[in-house]
Scaffold this motif. Sequence first.
Motif, PDB file in Angstrom:
ATOM      1  N   TRP A  27       0.706  -1.173  -0.011  1.00  0.00           N
ATOM      2  CA  TRP A  27       0.085   0.098  -0.103  1.00  0.00           C
ATOM      3  C   TRP A  27       0.857   1.249  -0.067  1.00  0.00           C
ATOM      4  O   TRP A  27       2.127   1.052   0.332  1.00  0.00           O
ATOM      5  CB  TRP A  27      -0.841   0.026   1.359  1.00  0.00           C
ATOM      6  CG  TRP A  27      -0.323  -0.062   2.683  1.00  0.00           C
ATOM      7  CD1 TRP A  27      -0.402  -1.175   3.325  1.00  0.00           C
ATOM      8  CD2 TRP A  27      -0.024   0.904   3.309  1.00  0.00           C
ATOM      9  NE1 TRP A  27       0.298  -0.996   4.499  1.00  0.00           N
ATOM     10  CE2 TRP A  27       0.309   0.462   4.666  1.00  0.00           C
ATOM     11  CE3 TRP A  27       0.179   2.160   3.418  1.00  0.00           C
ATOM     12  CZ2 TRP A  27       1.410   0.900   5.426  1.00  0.00           C
ATOM     13  CZ3 TRP A  27       1.140   3.085   4.148  1.00  0.00           C
ATOM     14  CH2 TRP A  27       1.089   2.360   5.593  1.00  0.00           C
ATOM     15  N   LEU A  46       3.934   0.372   2.214  1.00  0.00           N
ATOM     16  CA  LEU A  46       4.594  -0.945   2.774  1.00  0.00           C
ATOM     17  C   LEU A  46       4.975  -1.634   1.270  1.00  0.00           C
ATOM     18  O   LEU A  46       3.858  -1.542   0.413  1.00  0.00           O
ATOM     19  CB  LEU A  46       3.608  -1.656   3.622  1.00  0.00           C
ATOM     20  CG  LEU A  46       3.847  -3.153   3.929  1.00  0.00           C
ATOM     21  CD1 LEU A  46       5.041  -3.214   4.864  1.00  0.00           C
ATOM     22  CD2 LEU A  46       2.698  -3.925   4.474  1.00  0.00           C
ATOM     23  N   VAL A  78       7.008  -1.073  -1.146  1.00  0.00           N
ATOM     24  CA  VAL A  78       6.747  -0.234  -2.231  1.00  0.00           C
ATOM     25  C   VAL A  78       8.357   0.396  -2.315  1.00  0.00           C
ATOM     26  O   VAL A  78       8.770   0.734  -1.637  1.00  0.00           O
ATOM     27  CB  VAL A  78       5.803   1.082  -2.271  1.00  0.00           C
ATOM     28  CG1 VAL A  78       6.220   1.983  -3.575  1.00  0.00           C
ATOM     29  CG2 VAL A  78       4.421   0.634  -2.248  1.00  0.00           C
ATOM     30  N   SER A  79       8.946   0.102  -3.450  1.00  0.00           N
ATOM     31  CA  SER A  79      10.450   0.463  -3.655  1.00  0.00           C
ATOM     32  C   SER A  79      10.405   1.990  -4.240  1.00  0.00           C
ATOM     33  O   SER A  79      11.424   2.707  -4.202  1.00  0.00           O
ATOM     34  CB  SER A  79      11.069  -0.478  -4.750  1.00  0.00           C
ATOM     35  OG  SER A  79      10.515  -0.772  -6.086  1.00  0.00           O
ATOM     36  N   SER A  80       9.578   2.300  -5.147  1.00  0.00           N
ATOM     37  CA  SER A  80       9.546   3.578  -5.694  1.00  0.00           C
ATOM     38  C   SER A  80       8.144   3.981  -6.385  1.00  0.00           C
ATOM     39  O   SER A  80       7.317   3.232  -6.686  1.00  0.00           O
ATOM     40  CB  SER A  80      10.536   3.850  -6.755  1.00  0.00           C
ATOM     41  OG  SER A  80      10.234   2.936  -8.025  1.00  0.00           O
ATOM     42  N   LEU A  81       8.091   5.225  -6.569  1.00  0.00           N
ATOM     43  CA  LEU A  81       7.118   5.711  -7.492  1.00  0.00           C
ATOM     44  C   LEU A  81       7.652   6.432  -8.729  1.00  0.00           C
ATOM     45  O   LEU A  81       8.550   7.047  -8.570  1.00  0.00           O
ATOM     46  CB  LEU A  81       6.081   6.618  -6.730  1.00  0.00           C
ATOM     47  CG  LEU A  81       4.998   6.545  -5.404  1.00  0.00           C
ATOM     48  CD1 LEU A  81       4.598   7.815  -5.112  1.00  0.00           C
ATOM     49  CD2 LEU A  81       4.114   5.698  -6.251  1.00  0.00           C
ATOM     50  N   LEU A 122       5.677   0.740  -7.757  1.00  0.00           N
ATOM     51  CA  LEU A 122       6.552  -0.549  -7.961  1.00  0.00           C
ATOM     52  C   LEU A 122       6.655  -1.018  -6.401  1.00  0.00           C
ATOM     53  O   LEU A 122       7.023  -0.443  -5.761  1.00  0.00           O
ATOM     54  CB  LEU A 122       7.796  -0.235  -8.589  1.00  0.00           C
ATOM     55  CG  LEU A 122       7.461   0.543  -9.721  1.00  0.00           C
ATOM     56  CD1 LEU A 122       7.864   1.787 -10.211  1.00  0.00           C
ATOM     57  CD2 LEU A 122       8.073  -0.586 -11.255  1.00  0.00           C
ATOM     58  N   MET A 123       6.563  -2.304  -6.663  1.00  0.00           N
ATOM     59  CA  MET A 123       6.544  -3.336  -5.530  1.00  0.00           C
ATOM     60  C   MET A 123       8.015  -3.908  -5.295  1.00  0.00           C
ATOM     61  O   MET A 123       8.709  -4.097  -6.101  1.00  0.00           O
ATOM     62  CB  MET A 123       5.726  -4.435  -5.323  1.00  0.00           C
ATOM     63  CG  MET A 123       4.393  -4.074  -5.557  1.00  0.00           C
ATOM     64  SD  MET A 123       3.060  -5.164  -5.666  1.00  0.00           S
ATOM     65  CE  MET A 123       1.773  -4.662  -6.583  1.00  0.00           C
ATOM     66  N   THR A 124       8.611  -3.810  -3.947  1.00  0.00           N
ATOM     67  CA  THR A 124       9.450  -4.486  -3.532  1.00  0.00           C
ATOM     68  C   THR A 124       9.367  -6.030  -3.687  1.00  0.00           C
ATOM     69  O   THR A 124      10.293  -6.418  -4.310  1.00  0.00           O
ATOM     70  CB  THR A 124      10.082  -4.100  -2.168  1.00  0.00           C
ATOM     71  OG1 THR A 124       9.981  -2.886  -2.115  1.00  0.00           O
ATOM     72  CG2 THR A 124      11.390  -4.723  -1.729  1.00  0.00           C
ATOM     73  N   ASN A 125       8.461  -6.669  -3.072  1.00  0.00           N
ATOM     74  CA  ASN A 125       8.362  -8.001  -3.256  1.00  0.00           C
ATOM     75  C   ASN A 125       6.975  -7.824  -4.235  1.00  0.00           C
ATOM     76  O   ASN A 125       5.906  -7.721  -3.858  1.00  0.00           O
ATOM     77  CB  ASN A 125       7.936  -8.615  -1.835  1.00  0.00           C
ATOM     78  CG  ASN A 125       7.624 -10.155  -1.817  1.00  0.00           C
ATOM     79  OD1 ASN A 125       8.171 -10.764  -0.964  1.00  0.00           O
ATOM     80  ND2 ASN A 125       7.113 -10.686  -2.986  1.00  0.00           N
ATOM     81  N   SER A 126       7.025  -8.702  -5.283  1.00  0.00           N
ATOM     82  CA  SER A 126       5.887  -8.710  -6.214  1.00  0.00           C
ATOM     83  C   SER A 126       4.902  -9.691  -5.978  1.00  0.00           C
ATOM     84  O   SER A 126       5.161 -10.664  -5.248  1.00  0.00           O
ATOM     85  CB  SER A 126       6.628  -8.728  -7.840  1.00  0.00           C
ATOM     86  OG  SER A 126       7.215 -10.153  -7.759  1.00  0.00           O
ATOM     87  N   MET A 127       3.889  -9.496  -6.720  1.00  0.00           N
ATOM     88  CA  MET A 127       2.670 -10.406  -6.607  1.00  0.00           C
ATOM     89  C   MET A 127       3.163 -12.052  -7.264  1.00  0.00           C
ATOM     90  O   MET A 127       3.777 -11.760  -8.157  1.00  0.00           O
ATOM     91  CB  MET A 127       1.300  -9.853  -6.875  1.00  0.00           C
ATOM     92  CG  MET A 127       1.061  -8.478  -6.273  1.00  0.00           C
ATOM     93  SD  MET A 127       1.018  -8.486  -4.379  1.00  0.00           S
ATOM     94  CE  MET A 127      -0.549  -9.174  -4.455  1.00  0.00           C
ATOM     95  N   THR A 164       3.133  -8.017 -12.421  1.00  0.00           N
ATOM     96  CA  THR A 164       3.104  -8.470 -10.898  1.00  0.00           C
ATOM     97  C   THR A 164       3.503  -7.422  -9.848  1.00  0.00           C
ATOM     98  O   THR A 164       3.163  -7.564  -8.715  1.00  0.00           O
ATOM     99  CB  THR A 164       3.600  -9.991 -10.883  1.00  0.00           C
ATOM    100  OG1 THR A 164       5.133  -9.825 -11.164  1.00  0.00           O
ATOM    101  CG2 THR A 164       3.021 -10.620 -11.547  1.00  0.00           C
TER     102      THR A 164
END
Lengths: 141, 127
Positions: free
Chosen positions: B29, B44, B46-49, B60-65, B96
């Motif tokens: 989120w 939580l 998130v690596s970057s916007l 962009l997510m740090t741990n992808s789905m 993902t």
Amino acid sequence: MTHLWERLLDAKSRLAPVQSKYRVLFEDPSQPDAPAAVLVPDPNWMAAALAGGILPPIDTYLRDRDVPDGQPKEHPYAEPIGAMTEEEAIEYLIMKDIPPHIWRDYNGNRSIMRIVPVELIPSDRSFRNAWKVNQETEMAA
Amino acid sequence: MSTLNVSNITDGTTTVGTSYVVNGSAKAWCNFNGTGTIAIQDSLNVSSLTDDGTGTYQSLMTNSMAAANYVAFGGGDVNNANNDLRRNVRLFRIETGLVKIACGINANSDTKEDWTNVYTSAFGDLA
């Protein structure tokens, strides 16, 4: 070894967020009419990068780009790497979050990507959809 | 860090399976200010916007789905005197680990605008 998401939860509970002093400006050569984009590092992610022992090696993300949808990915289960400097963390983030055709494969004459201090990014968003990477003064225009 | 391995959680009167808690929790989120030099306020996983232009962002997510069939959900507000009820936000699952966000002026237009507060979340199975 714990899963990456568990390490992120643990990091968020104990590390203070770190606002990076850098932004990454880039243009996508496959979309010449699109404005320059600005990548903003997440403060919690930056704190994890600087602390070490949380994030996986960048090459696991690069290999996972080729993993078909729904297949197991490597990065959540990889051994975490040590602490990075802020500059190393930005380079890691470029490789992770910007498509390779921008940071690795582009061979054109234009300068399409720059790491810049945050104060060089215009806060006035007038003409935002016409922003381009300035070719002369090495800052956003 | 220690692990509590249980099948159910109870408050004394109501009992739920831990799978409900795990499956029902947001896996990523982000709350950010989409105006000026955009700024992440809290997040939580998130690596970057990426600020792609007026009212257009990527998270962009740090741990992808695990797969692209997860749920991306969002909202926000413009924080001005106009009728915010007419505004809408659209989230597109691009990959993902990447959600594209478009903040619109109203439901009848493709015109986008920068919102003061933008909220995004992702539900589903982690990779």
